[in-house]
Design a protein around this motif. Structure first.
Motif, PDB file in Angstrom:
ATOM      1  N   VAL A 247       4.649  28.874  29.345  1.00  0.00           N
ATOM      2  CA  VAL A 247       5.835  29.532  29.904  1.00  0.00           C
ATOM      3  C   VAL A 247       6.805  29.920  28.790  1.00  0.00           C
ATOM      4  O   VAL A 247       7.085  29.140  27.894  1.00  0.00           O
ATOM      5  CB  VAL A 247       6.527  28.602  30.917  1.00  0.00           C
ATOM      6  CG1 VAL A 247       7.877  29.160  31.329  1.00  0.00           C
ATOM      7  CG2 VAL A 247       5.646  28.408  32.126  1.00  0.00           C
TER       8      VAL A 247
ATOM      9  N   VAL B 199      10.610  36.023  32.791  1.00  0.00           N
ATOM     10  CA  VAL B 199      10.349  35.465  34.131  1.00  0.00           C
ATOM     11  C   VAL B 199       8.899  35.639  34.551  1.00  0.00           C
ATOM     12  O   VAL B 199       8.349  34.811  35.261  1.00  0.00           O
ATOM     13  CB  VAL B 199      11.204  36.113  35.242  1.00  0.00           C
ATOM     14  CG1 VAL B 199      12.499  35.403  35.388  1.00  0.00           C
ATOM     15  CG2 VAL B 199      11.381  37.587  35.029  1.00  0.00           C
TER      16      VAL B 199
ATOM     17  N   ASN C  55       5.226  34.567  38.420  1.00  0.00           N
ATOM     18  CA  ASN C  55       6.463  34.654  39.189  1.00  0.00           C
ATOM     19  C   ASN C  55       6.239  35.304  40.556  1.00  0.00           C
ATOM     20  O   ASN C  55       6.978  36.170  40.986  1.00  0.00           O
ATOM     21  CB  ASN C  55       7.481  35.474  38.369  1.00  0.00           C
ATOM     22  CG  ASN C  55       8.871  35.354  38.919  1.00  0.00           C
ATOM     23  OD1 ASN C  55       9.220  34.336  39.516  1.00  0.00           O
ATOM     24  ND2 ASN C  55       9.676  36.382  38.748  1.00  0.00           N
ATOM     25  N   MET C  56       5.172  34.895  41.213  1.00  0.00           N
ATOM     26  CA  MET C  56       4.736  35.569  42.437  1.00  0.00           C
ATOM     27  C   MET C  56       5.548  35.129  43.646  1.00  0.00           C
ATOM     28  O   MET C  56       6.031  34.005  43.720  1.00  0.00           O
ATOM     29  CB  MET C  56       3.253  35.237  42.651  1.00  0.00           C
ATOM     30  CG  MET C  56       2.558  36.073  43.685  1.00  0.00           C
ATOM     31  SD  MET C  56       2.731  37.839  43.408  1.00  0.00           S
ATOM     32  CE  MET C  56       2.059  38.001  41.782  1.00  0.00           C
TER      33      MET C  56
ATOM     34  N   ASP D 119      10.605  31.046  28.316  1.00  0.00           N
ATOM     35  CA  ASP D 119      11.807  31.028  29.147  1.00  0.00           C
ATOM     36  C   ASP D 119      12.532  32.360  29.231  1.00  0.00           C
ATOM     37  O   ASP D 119      13.263  32.617  30.168  1.00  0.00           O
ATOM     38  CB  ASP D 119      12.753  29.930  28.686  1.00  0.00           C
ATOM     39  CG  ASP D 119      12.371  28.613  29.316  1.00  0.00           C
ATOM     40  OD1 ASP D 119      12.449  28.531  30.551  1.00  0.00           O
ATOM     41  OD2 ASP D 119      11.965  27.702  28.586  1.00  0.00           O
ATOM     42  N   ALA D 120      12.311  33.215  28.239  1.00  0.00           N
ATOM     43  CA  ALA D 120      13.011  34.494  28.275  1.00  0.00           C
ATOM     44  C   ALA D 120      12.285  35.500  29.169  1.00  0.00           C
ATOM     45  O   ALA D 120      12.795  36.570  29.452  1.00  0.00           O
ATOM     46  CB  ALA D 120      13.141  35.042  26.868  1.00  0.00           C
TER      47      ALA D 120
END
Ligand code: FES
Lengths: 483, 89
Positions: free
Chosen positions: B54, B59, B75-76, B56-57
């Motif tokens: 992941v 999504v 990010n579904m 963080d910047a």
């Protein structure tokens, strides 16, 4: 209530996992003050005014996760590492379980009804006719609501043929069944703890995440680090919250560091047996009805708002109460951690002296993620012989408790059950008049969360899916679940 | 259309995805446009390993993950899945 999987819950789970990973690395004390910067890096598009505020909010979420009572103990000058050291070295009181982050609160305007542009100033004017307070007047061919006169009954909204009346609620106030949330003179939400029943509905309704639960996870982590045996007591609602069956959940808990796993349903069996005997005894003694006593938020409701029910509620302990004494009886030196969907259980945990920590499913999920435990991939562990209490897993679903009690009645006895499936302001008003108009039933099952514990504030999946994953053998009809 | 002609949609039910919104995607029967249901085949799958990386910047690099016809999407949510699947056909 908000849909569970929104941006806010995702941020929360990100914060939790990151803190825990570094905790297990043994580097949390050095890392903790950097976490807000790692989660909100420089190039993030802020949702609030700026990344600095976003970072400040992450800081508060970390504090709540460590169990800090933000409302009381917030000190902006104090680094998180210092809070962490304190938390690790002393135990802090678990009540109140809910706290507010005042700077996150957006000071929503008061609950109000407004007439939108869709108003056509029609001839019939049902809003005007139906308003009990004459709060509606007309100007420039449109209706207008006089806020001073309006009592927010909503009648105008119901009758407008053009749907031109808007209701703008204050989400936390609307979610609170007992009117425990007020605004201070700056419009910021504050909780009246003399009224609060710790149901946690507000924590799931604020779109700004300004009302949060103080997690109990760090108390549990300290126990796991200690030398005593730690027993995980899993609530009946856990089935369906993780991708895997109960045996796999048990195995995952063992891998996460618990020494033993017991099902709270085993205690629920005793609750049901005793309530079955008690209700019959009470009816024979001439009483009209008895209520269940396993929902801790309901117990708070009675203590704080409906004292007349003190003698109507069952004197039986909750399933958690029984299982915890069973575990402690077997091994008085061990520590017990209740894992459930409920925040109010922490209040009950404090009252009993057999429960050492209470955590929620979402906190457990963070623990699994931080430890890279994939529930679906682990080898299922044997649950032992569960036949005597298997049906009590239904305690987690509305109508399930009464169902189990009814199954344990002596032959020939019949009961008339009634269900309070979820508490809101309206149900609360209805219960207040019970002394005058008693419920038409002799066993009243009360669950403060609609649908039952599977819809508690600490759950992960929607009740609808949870029911499906639980194998659909729920005794509750589909209506019990908000879809 | 024969069954094997359908494109495969893998919904990740690894713990990370499942507890961060992936579970809700399992209700696809309820939220997808009915015509999409016939055109795709759905299955829950083990961790796709994407949750381990992941950023963080970004999504889109966050759980829950879904793999549509071999391509990974992060990010579904239900609306996004509806849209992606409609674009696919
Ligand atoms: S759990 Fe879905 S990618 Fe790892």
């Amino acid at each position: 209530m908000l849909d569970m999987n929104n941006q806010y819950t995702r941020i929360k789970s990100r914060v939790y996992t990151m803190v825990l990973k570094s905790f297990f690395n043994g580097t949390l004390e050095e890392d903790i003050d950097k976490i807000p910067f790692l989660i909100i890096p420089k190039d993030t598009d802020p949702i609030r005014c700026c990344i600095y505020k976003e970072r400040a909010m992450i800081r508060y979420r970390i504090m709540a996760f460590m169990g800090v009572n933000i409302e009381k103990d917030d000190d902006e000058m104090k680094p998180l590492s210092e809070y962490y050291r304190e938390i690790m070295h002393k135990s802090i009181p678990s009540a109140p379980v809910i706290t507010t982050i005042s700077t996150a609160c957006s000071s929503c305007p008061h609950d109000q009804y407004l007439i939108s542009d869709a108003c056509r100033g029609c001839l019939a004017r049902p809003c005007y006719v139906n308003c009990p307070k004459n709060a509606i007047s007309f100007a420039n061919g449109k209706a207008h609501i006089n806020a001073e006169l309006c009592i927010r009954c909503g009648k105008c909204m119901d009758v407008c043929p053009f749907h031109s009346v808007l209701h703008i609620p204050v989400p936390c106030e609307a979610a609170c069944p007992v009117d425990a949330i007020k605004k201070n003179n700056k419009g910021v939400a504050i909780i009246d703890y003399t009224k609060c029943i710790s149901c946690g509905k507000c924590t799931r309704s604020c779109p700004f995440g300004a009302i949060v639960e103080r997690s109990g996870l760090f108390s549990a982590l300290k126990l796991l680090q200690g030398k005593d045996k730690v027993v995980a007591m899993i609530a009946p609602a856990i089935d369906g919250q993780f991708p895997g069956n109960l045996g796999q959940i048990k195995q995952s808990l063992l891998q996460a560091g618990f020494d033993e796993v017991v099902e709270v349903s085993e205690g629920a069996n005793i609750t049901a047996i005793k309530e079955a005997a008690e209700v019959v005894e009470r009816i024979e003694g001439g009483e009209d009805y008895m209520t269940t006593s396993c929902c801790p938020s309901y117990m708070e409701l009675v203590n704080r708002h409906l004292p007349f029910l003190k003698e109507k509620r069952s004197t039986t302990l909750s399933p958690m109460g029984y299982i915890a004494s069973m575990v402690k009886e077997k091994d008085p030196t061990c520590k017990t951690v209740f894992i459930g969907p409920c925040l109010a259980k922490r209040i009950e945990g404090v009252r009993l002296n057999t429960v050492d920590a209470v955590i929620t499913f979402s906190e457990l999920a963070a623990l699994f993620m931080a430890k890279n435990i994939d529930v679906r991939e682990v080898e299922a562990s044997d649950m032992g012989d569960t036949t005597s209490f298997e049906d009590c897993r239904e305690f987690a679903v509305s109508e399930g408790v009464a169902g189990c009690v009814v199954h344990r009645l002596q032959e020939g006895v019949t009961l008339r059950p009634m269900y309070i499936n979820g508490l809101d302001a309206k149900t609360f008003r209805g219960m207040k008049i019970w002394p005058k108009r008693a419920p038409v039933a002799n066993l009243v099952e009360v669950m403060v969360c609609e649908g039952g514990c599977i819809n508690g504030p600490g759950t992960i999946v929607s009740p609808k899916l949870a029911l499906k994953l639980r194998g659909g053998k729920a005794t509750a009809p589909a209506k019990a679940v908000r879809s | 259309m024969k069954k094997r002609d359908k494109l495969l949609v893998k919904i990740c039910v690894g713990t990370s995805c499942f507890v961060q919104g992936g579970a809700d995607l399992l209700l696809y029967n309820d939220f997808l446009n009915p015509e999409l249901l016939d055109r795709f085949e759905f299955e829950g799958c083990s961790c796709l390993e994407a949750c381990k990386a992941v950023n963080d910047a970004d999504v889109e690099s966050k759980p829950p993950f879904v793999m549509i016809n071999g391509k990974l999407h992060g990010n579904m949510n239900s609306d996004k899945l509806n849209k992606l699947l409609s674009d696919e056909i």
